[in-house]
Design a protein around this motif. Sequence first.
Motif, mmCIF file in Angstrom:
data_model
loop_
_atom_site.group_PDB
_atom_site.id
_atom_site.type_symbol
_atom_site.label_atom_id
_atom_site.label_comp_id
_atom_site.label_asym_id
_atom_site.label_seq_id
_atom_site.Cartn_x
_atom_site.Cartn_y
_atom_site.Cartn_z
ATOM 1 N N ASP A 1 -3.177 -16.974 15.409
ATOM 2 C CA ASP A 1 -4.150 -17.730 14.623
ATOM 3 C C ASP A 1 -3.463 -18.209 13.353
ATOM 4 O O ASP A 1 -3.261 -17.449 12.415
ATOM 5 C CB ASP A 1 -5.352 -16.837 14.284
ATOM 6 N N ARG A 2 -3.084 -19.493 13.317
ATOM 7 C CA ARG A 2 -2.315 -20.017 12.186
ATOM 8 C C ARG A 2 -3.068 -19.935 10.870
ATOM 9 O O ARG A 2 -2.469 -19.979 9.808
ATOM 10 C CB ARG A 2 -1.909 -21.476 12.451
ATOM 11 N N ARG A 3 -4.396 -19.783 10.921
ATOM 12 C CA ARG A 3 -5.179 -19.676 9.688
ATOM 13 C C ARG A 3 -5.136 -18.268 9.106
ATOM 14 O O ARG A 3 -5.454 -18.071 7.941
ATOM 15 C CB ARG A 3 -6.641 -20.058 9.952
ATOM 16 N N ALA A 4 -4.751 -17.290 9.917
ATOM 17 C CA ALA A 4 -4.787 -15.888 9.496
ATOM 18 C C ALA A 4 -3.401 -15.403 9.059
ATOM 19 O O ALA A 4 -2.382 -15.957 9.446
ATOM 20 C CB ALA A 4 -5.306 -15.017 10.631
ATOM 21 N N VAL A 5 -3.418 -14.336 8.268
ATOM 22 C CA VAL A 5 -2.197 -13.690 7.788
ATOM 23 C C VAL A 5 -2.221 -12.241 8.263
ATOM 24 O O VAL A 5 -3.255 -11.581 8.192
ATOM 25 C CB VAL A 5 -2.121 -13.744 6.244
ATOM 26 N N ARG A 6 -1.076 -11.789 8.738
ATOM 27 C CA ARG A 6 -0.949 -10.383 9.123
ATOM 28 C C ARG A 6 -0.205 -9.631 8.032
ATOM 29 O O ARG A 6 0.719 -10.158 7.417
ATOM 30 C CB ARG A 6 -0.166 -10.227 10.425
ATOM 31 N N VAL A 7 -0.602 -8.394 7.824
ATOM 32 C CA VAL A 7 0.066 -7.510 6.875
ATOM 33 C C VAL A 7 0.920 -6.548 7.694
ATOM 34 O O VAL A 7 0.447 -5.968 8.677
ATOM 35 C CB VAL A 7 -0.948 -6.723 6.024
ATOM 36 N N ILE A 8 2.176 -6.400 7.279
ATOM 37 C CA ILE A 8 3.137 -5.583 8.020
ATOM 38 C C ILE A 8 3.755 -4.565 7.078
ATOM 39 O O ILE A 8 4.121 -4.892 5.941
ATOM 40 C CB ILE A 8 4.247 -6.482 8.611
ATOM 41 N N LEU A 9 3.903 -3.358 7.547
ATOM 42 C CA LEU A 9 4.553 -2.298 6.792
ATOM 43 C C LEU A 9 6.058 -2.556 6.771
ATOM 44 O O LEU A 9 6.657 -2.852 7.800
ATOM 45 C CB LEU A 9 4.256 -0.957 7.473
ATOM 46 N N THR A 10 6.673 -2.457 5.597
ATOM 47 C CA THR A 10 8.125 -2.628 5.478
ATOM 48 C C THR A 10 8.810 -1.276 5.683
ATOM 49 O O THR A 10 8.160 -0.226 5.748
ATOM 50 C CB THR A 10 8.508 -3.159 4.088
ATOM 51 N N ASP A 11 10.137 -1.297 5.737
ATOM 52 C CA ASP A 11 10.891 -0.039 5.835
ATOM 53 C C ASP A 11 10.596 0.859 4.635
ATOM 54 O O ASP A 11 10.454 2.073 4.789
ATOM 55 C CB ASP A 11 12.389 -0.314 5.933
ATOM 56 N N ALA A 12 10.487 0.268 3.452
ATOM 57 C CA ALA A 12 10.168 1.062 2.255
ATOM 58 C C ALA A 12 8.777 1.670 2.374
ATOM 59 O O ALA A 12 8.546 2.815 1.970
ATOM 60 C CB ALA A 12 10.266 0.198 0.999
ATOM 61 N N GLY A 13 7.836 0.934 2.937
ATOM 62 C CA GLY A 13 6.487 1.452 3.153
ATOM 63 C C GLY A 13 6.489 2.596 4.149
ATOM 64 O O GLY A 13 5.829 3.615 3.951
ATOM 65 N N ARG A 14 7.260 2.444 5.232
ATOM 66 C CA ARG A 14 7.380 3.518 6.216
ATOM 67 C C ARG A 14 7.988 4.769 5.584
ATOM 68 O O ARG A 14 7.540 5.883 5.833
ATOM 69 C CB ARG A 14 8.255 3.078 7.388
ATOM 70 N N GLN A 15 9.016 4.570 4.775
ATOM 71 C CA GLN A 15 9.668 5.702 4.117
ATOM 72 C C GLN A 15 8.699 6.415 3.182
ATOM 73 O O GLN A 15 8.660 7.639 3.135
ATOM 74 C CB GLN A 15 10.911 5.232 3.345
ATOM 75 N N LEU A 16 7.911 5.667 2.446
ATOM 76 C CA LEU A 16 6.930 6.269 1.539
ATOM 77 C C LEU A 16 5.895 7.073 2.323
ATOM 78 O O LEU A 16 5.593 8.211 1.964
ATOM 79 C CB LEU A 16 6.246 5.196 0.689
ATOM 80 N N VAL A 17 5.370 6.499 3.387
ATOM 81 C CA VAL A 17 4.388 7.220 4.203
ATOM 82 C C VAL A 17 5.028 8.485 4.765
ATOM 83 O O VAL A 17 4.410 9.552 4.781
ATOM 84 C CB VAL A 17 3.825 6.317 5.330
ATOM 85 N N ARG A 18 6.273 8.392 5.190
ATOM 86 C CA ARG A 18 6.990 9.552 5.722
ATOM 87 C C ARG A 18 7.121 10.652 4.667
ATOM 88 O O ARG A 18 6.862 11.821 4.938
ATOM 89 C CB ARG A 18 8.373 9.107 6.204
ATOM 90 N N GLN A 19 7.525 10.276 3.442
ATOM 91 C CA GLN A 19 7.693 11.263 2.365
ATOM 92 C C GLN A 19 6.368 11.952 2.031
ATOM 93 O O GLN A 19 6.312 13.181 1.896
ATOM 94 C CB GLN A 19 8.229 10.589 1.098
ATOM 95 N N VAL A 20 5.331 11.161 1.882
ATOM 96 C CA VAL A 20 4.017 11.718 1.530
ATOM 97 C C VAL A 20 3.499 12.604 2.665
ATOM 98 O O VAL A 20 2.981 13.691 2.429
ATOM 99 C CB VAL A 20 3.020 10.591 1.186
ATOM 100 N N THR A 21 3.671 12.155 3.898
ATOM 101 C CA THR A 21 3.222 12.934 5.046
ATOM 102 C C THR A 21 3.990 14.246 5.154
ATOM 103 O O THR A 21 3.400 15.296 5.446
ATOM 104 C CB THR A 21 3.358 12.114 6.344
ATOM 105 N N ASP A 22 5.290 14.212 4.907
ATOM 106 C CA ASP A 22 6.089 15.446 4.949
ATOM 107 C C ASP A 22 5.605 16.441 3.890
ATOM 108 O O ASP A 22 5.493 17.640 4.161
ATOM 109 C CB ASP A 22 7.573 15.146 4.755
ATOM 110 N N ALA A 23 5.315 15.960 2.694
ATOM 111 C CA ALA A 23 4.813 16.840 1.631
ATOM 112 C C ALA A 23 3.446 17.405 2.001
ATOM 113 O O ALA A 23 3.176 18.598 1.813
ATOM 114 C CB ALA A 23 4.736 16.079 0.306
ATOM 115 N N ARG A 24 2.599 16.556 2.546
ATOM 116 C CA ARG A 24 1.265 16.994 2.957
ATOM 117 C C ARG A 24 1.374 18.024 4.083
ATOM 118 O O ARG A 24 0.678 19.035 4.094
ATOM 119 C CB ARG A 24 0.443 15.786 3.403
#
Length: 180
Positions: free
Chosen positions: A99-122
């Motif tokens: 859908d050319r009118r829509a925008v998708r949001v994608i997790l970057t490598d930095a975002g994945r790393q952050l989620v990984r760090q927070v999840t590991d601490a949790r």
Amino acid sequence: METGVSASRPAASEMDVNLVEAFLTASRALVGVAARSLAAGDAEITLSQHRALVLLATRGPQRMIDLADLLGVNSSTATRQCDRLQRRGFVQREPDPDDRRAVRVILTDAGRQLVRQVTDARRAEISAILHAMPNQSRTSLLAALRAFTDAAGEVPNQHWSLGWGTEPTTGTGTDRGIAP
């Protein structure tokens, strides 16, 4: 006389009331764990922003409108949240190929790393709490929590924390390959 209970919904049993209260108390403890785990991520983000990152990690790239729906917020709120996350390098946007009118949001490598760090601490903090419980209670809790997360529609952690693919996953609860 009106009792506050809808005619279509039966009154809650004492067990239901006690169960809800127990979950409310447990959820306060888990919110504390969640808040403390954000500090382990070396990035000052809000719990709401972290939730957006986790949704992208668990479900893959999302159209902005769909991400807003998953977060339970309006599109402008999700857009502002993604603006902040994009400025910090945790997400990126791209045109939706369907859908050319829509925008998708994608997790970057930095975002994945952050989620990984927070999840590991949790994970570490929750593990310490669980090990303070008797073994029999932990066994019962495992079954109950799996049933609860299935009913809530939450994707099990191993679907996203081990693969980190970009394609959305389904979390039916019947395809768990690894115990938490």
